[in-house]
Scaffold this motif. Structure first.
Motif, mmCIF file in Angstrom:
data_model
loop_
_atom_site.group_PDB
_atom_site.id
_atom_site.type_symbol
_atom_site.label_atom_id
_atom_site.label_comp_id
_atom_site.label_asym_id
_atom_site.label_seq_id
_atom_site.Cartn_x
_atom_site.Cartn_y
_atom_site.Cartn_z
ATOM 1 N N LEU A 199 0.970 -1.450 -0.238
ATOM 2 C CA LEU A 199 -0.004 -0.078 0.216
ATOM 3 C C LEU A 199 0.751 1.246 -0.242
ATOM 4 N N SER A 200 0.318 2.490 -1.066
ATOM 5 C CA SER A 200 1.167 3.376 -0.906
ATOM 6 C C SER A 200 0.257 4.480 -0.521
ATOM 7 N N ILE A 201 0.657 5.741 0.209
ATOM 8 C CA ILE A 201 -0.290 7.114 0.237
ATOM 9 C C ILE A 201 0.151 8.250 -0.951
ATOM 10 N N PHE A 202 -1.421 8.840 -1.622
ATOM 11 C CA PHE A 202 -1.187 9.397 -2.322
ATOM 12 C C PHE A 202 -1.889 11.247 -2.041
ATOM 13 N N LEU A 203 -1.132 11.903 -2.496
ATOM 14 C CA LEU A 203 -1.681 13.148 -2.020
ATOM 15 C C LEU A 203 -3.495 13.605 -3.506
ATOM 16 N N VAL A 204 -4.248 13.864 -3.103
ATOM 17 C CA VAL A 204 -5.087 14.297 -4.370
ATOM 18 C C VAL A 204 -5.745 15.106 -4.661
ATOM 19 N N PRO A 205 -5.155 16.019 -4.790
ATOM 20 C CA PRO A 205 -6.414 17.852 -4.485
ATOM 21 C C PRO A 205 -8.115 17.936 -5.301
ATOM 22 N N ALA A 206 -8.713 18.002 -4.214
ATOM 23 C CA ALA A 206 -10.196 17.884 -5.186
ATOM 24 C C ALA A 206 -10.093 18.575 -6.011
ATOM 25 N N GLY A 207 -10.988 18.379 -6.795
ATOM 26 C CA GLY A 207 -11.781 18.460 -8.036
ATOM 27 C C GLY A 207 -10.534 17.732 -9.363
ATOM 28 N N THR A 208 -9.824 17.241 -8.921
ATOM 29 C CA THR A 208 -9.125 16.425 -9.955
ATOM 30 C C THR A 208 -9.902 15.828 -11.328
ATOM 31 N N PRO A 209 -9.805 15.974 -11.733
ATOM 32 C CA PRO A 209 -10.068 14.826 -12.618
ATOM 33 C C PRO A 209 -10.338 13.326 -12.712
ATOM 34 N N GLY A 210 -11.884 12.827 -12.750
ATOM 35 C CA GLY A 210 -11.768 11.491 -11.918
ATOM 36 C C GLY A 210 -12.645 11.816 -10.637
ATOM 37 N N LEU A 211 -12.193 12.277 -10.135
ATOM 38 C CA LEU A 211 -12.153 12.177 -8.549
ATOM 39 C C LEU A 211 -13.872 12.580 -7.285
ATOM 40 N N GLN A 212 -14.646 11.860 -7.670
ATOM 41 C CA GLN A 212 -16.013 11.916 -7.501
ATOM 42 C C GLN A 212 -16.648 11.713 -5.709
ATOM 43 N N VAL A 213 -17.530 12.697 -5.165
ATOM 44 C CA VAL A 213 -18.306 11.774 -4.026
ATOM 45 C C VAL A 213 -19.221 11.530 -4.215
ATOM 46 N N GLY A 214 -19.338 10.769 -3.530
ATOM 47 C CA GLY A 214 -20.451 9.861 -3.597
ATOM 48 C C GLY A 214 -21.335 10.037 -3.028
ATOM 49 N N LYS A 215 -21.776 8.774 -2.753
ATOM 50 C CA LYS A 215 -23.181 8.010 -1.067
ATOM 51 C C LYS A 215 -22.008 9.103 0.004
ATOM 52 N N LYS A 216 -23.330 9.896 0.388
ATOM 53 C CA LYS A 216 -23.069 10.521 1.879
ATOM 54 C C LYS A 216 -23.774 9.423 3.134
ATOM 55 N N ALA A 239 3.557 12.597 -10.904
ATOM 56 C CA ALA A 239 4.531 11.096 -9.864
ATOM 57 C C ALA A 239 4.675 11.332 -8.911
ATOM 58 N N ASP A 240 4.898 12.980 -8.762
ATOM 59 C CA ASP A 240 5.610 13.018 -7.261
ATOM 60 C C ASP A 240 3.620 13.546 -6.305
ATOM 61 N N ALA A 241 3.006 12.879 -6.257
ATOM 62 C CA ALA A 241 1.962 12.754 -6.016
ATOM 63 C C ALA A 241 1.801 11.718 -4.672
ATOM 64 N N LEU A 242 2.548 11.031 -5.254
ATOM 65 C CA LEU A 242 3.289 9.790 -4.077
ATOM 66 C C LEU A 242 4.197 10.711 -2.733
ATOM 67 N N ILE A 243 3.165 9.838 -1.523
ATOM 68 C CA ILE A 243 3.898 10.698 -0.295
ATOM 69 C C ILE A 243 4.814 9.464 -0.079
ATOM 70 N N GLY A 244 6.189 9.513 0.150
ATOM 71 C CA GLY A 244 6.654 9.212 0.919
ATOM 72 C C GLY A 244 7.412 7.463 -0.011
ATOM 73 N N GLN A 245 8.234 6.334 0.782
ATOM 74 C CA GLN A 245 8.334 5.559 -0.051
ATOM 75 C C GLN A 245 6.684 4.829 -0.662
ATOM 76 N N ARG A 246 7.215 4.217 -2.062
ATOM 77 C CA ARG A 246 6.190 3.073 -2.592
ATOM 78 C C ARG A 246 6.402 2.326 -2.016
ATOM 79 N N GLY A 247 5.026 1.708 -1.628
ATOM 80 C CA GLY A 247 4.520 0.548 -1.049
ATOM 81 C C GLY A 247 5.083 0.901 0.813
#
Length: 401
Positions: A199-216, A239-247
């Motif tokens: 598992l890895s961590i990614f920083l994804v800004p709100a409004g990035t194409p393809g990112l949607q808020v669904g059911k509440k 590529a730099d959206a990866l936070i820290g090391q892969r995995g």
């Protein structure tokens, strides 16, 4: 030996937080408890959050040379207890979560984390969210999955020459979904690897194409918070959206024991609020010509509640101190212990508050019943009490044979 008297600076922080909470958070929370909250409460909460951010609450852990307060985990515990006493939902979801996210970026040591930190320290106030849980994946699998790659989150992160592509869903329990300016999202970068290396961590800004808020998801309490599903449909990231090391997601989370300690401090505030509510009621409500606080049965309940507050607070302070002196012990043992204890004490105090208030304890007019609903949410958020206990046992004795 650790002292228990706040420094002059810490007392100023306490006083500032208490005044802010009484002026801004408590009135909003009490109105929401009695009259209900709108479907989307964020527009109501946003001015309060921005006011708290202007006081530095969300930049508590950001170094002073980057515009933050340069505070410690104990500072955070003092701050978040005050906010939690006014409303545990606002304190936990908006302030505690957002304040701890810069630590993840700093300790991961990546270029993207440094860039995020620079943006975070500048106005306007930034709201953060973390996205871990997924539909049809037990929350326990994130902590207890072991070596089998079949378990754990499945949202995929595929590496491309341009960066990464994320696809999948996060469950409808994602805190601040729809209100957040950016998300720290856990994704599977290596499907053949188990949780602790896949598992890895990614920083994804709100409004990035393809990112949607669904059911509440509407919770039984915390009316001013927002939780919803996230849908990622081929979200393209650099590529730099990866936070820290892969995995390295599991290791990065382990490096931030301040997150569960901060959450625990919010529930110390709730335990204290329930006690103060029952105490004040018992001092004015009369039976047989005297305040019910003078009746032994009520007095015993109030004494138990006071003990519970001190127990939870001391456990949180111990864990907070260990974040500075022994962060691994804090992460593996003291932080989950503090979270479990603080939530237990909040639930117990809310139950006792209902009992002290008698018939009024189950009315909308008084806060005791609302405190009970708010407290029970803590039993399952950020790992259930049972999973925390299993993790503590594993840290003490090793994985089961």
């Amino acid at each position: 030996m650790i002292g228990f008297t706040p420094t002059e600076e810490q007392q100023q922080l306490i006083d500032t937080a208490r005044g802010f909470a009484e002026r801004h958070i408590r009135p909003l929370a009490q109105t929401a408890r009695r009259e209900g909250a709108p479907e989307d409460p964020w527009p109501l909460v946003r001015p309060v959050f921005e006011e708290g951010a202007s006081l530095g609450f969300t930049r508590l852990f950001v170094p002073q040379d980057l515009g933050g307060m340069g505070g410690t985990c104990l500072d955070a515990a003092l701050l978040l207890e005050e906010l939690g006493a006014a409303d545990v939902g606002i304190a936990s979801d908006y302030f505690a979560l957002t304040a701890c996210m810069p630590l993840m970026a700093m300790r991961a040591g990546s270029a993207s984390g440094e860039a995020f930190l620079m943006r975070f320290a500048e106005p306007p106030a930034t709201v953060m969210a973390g996205a871990q849980s997924e539909p049809d994946v037990a929350g326990s699998e994130l902590m207890m999955a072991g070596s089998d790659p079949a378990f754990g989150p499945r949202l995929s992160a595929r590496e491309t020459p341009e960066g990464w592509v994320l696809s999948g869903r996060k469950s409808a329990f994602i805190t601040n979904a729809g209100a957040a300016d950016a998300y720290f999202i856990i994704a599977r970068t290596d499907p053949a690897q188990p949780v602790f290396s896949g598992l890895s961590i990614f920083l994804v800004p709100a409004g990035t194409p393809g990112l949607q808020v669904g059911k509440k998801t509407k919770l039984i309490g915390w009316p001013l918070t927002t939780h919803a599903e996230l849908v990622l449909d081929d979200v393209k990231l650099p590529a730099d959206a990866l936070i820290g090391q892969r995995g390295g997601a599991a290791m990065t989370f382990a490096m931030v024991p301040e997150m569960p300690v901060g959450l625990a401090a919010c529930f110390v505030g709730l335990a204290r609020a329930a006690f103060e509510h029952a105490r004040d009621y018992a001092a004015t409500r009369k039976s047989t010509g005297r305040p019910i606080a003078q009746h032994a049965n009520v007095a015993m309940k109030l004494a138990e509640m006071a003990i519970n507050v001190e127990t939870a607070r001391l456990h949180v302070w111990q864990a907070a101190a260990a974040c500075e002196s022994d962060p691994m012990r804090a992460a593996m043992l003291l932080a989950p212990m503090a979270k479990a204890t603080a939530v237990d004490m909040a639930i117990r105090n809310a139950e006792l508050a209902v009992q002290v208030l008698g018939g009024y304890g189950v009315t909308q007019e008084y806060d005791a019943g609302h405190f009970l609903k708010d407290a029970w949410i803590g039993w399952s958020c950020d790992f259930t009490r049972d999973v925390l206990h299993l993790g503590i046992a594993q840290a003490l004795f090793g994985p089961p044979g």
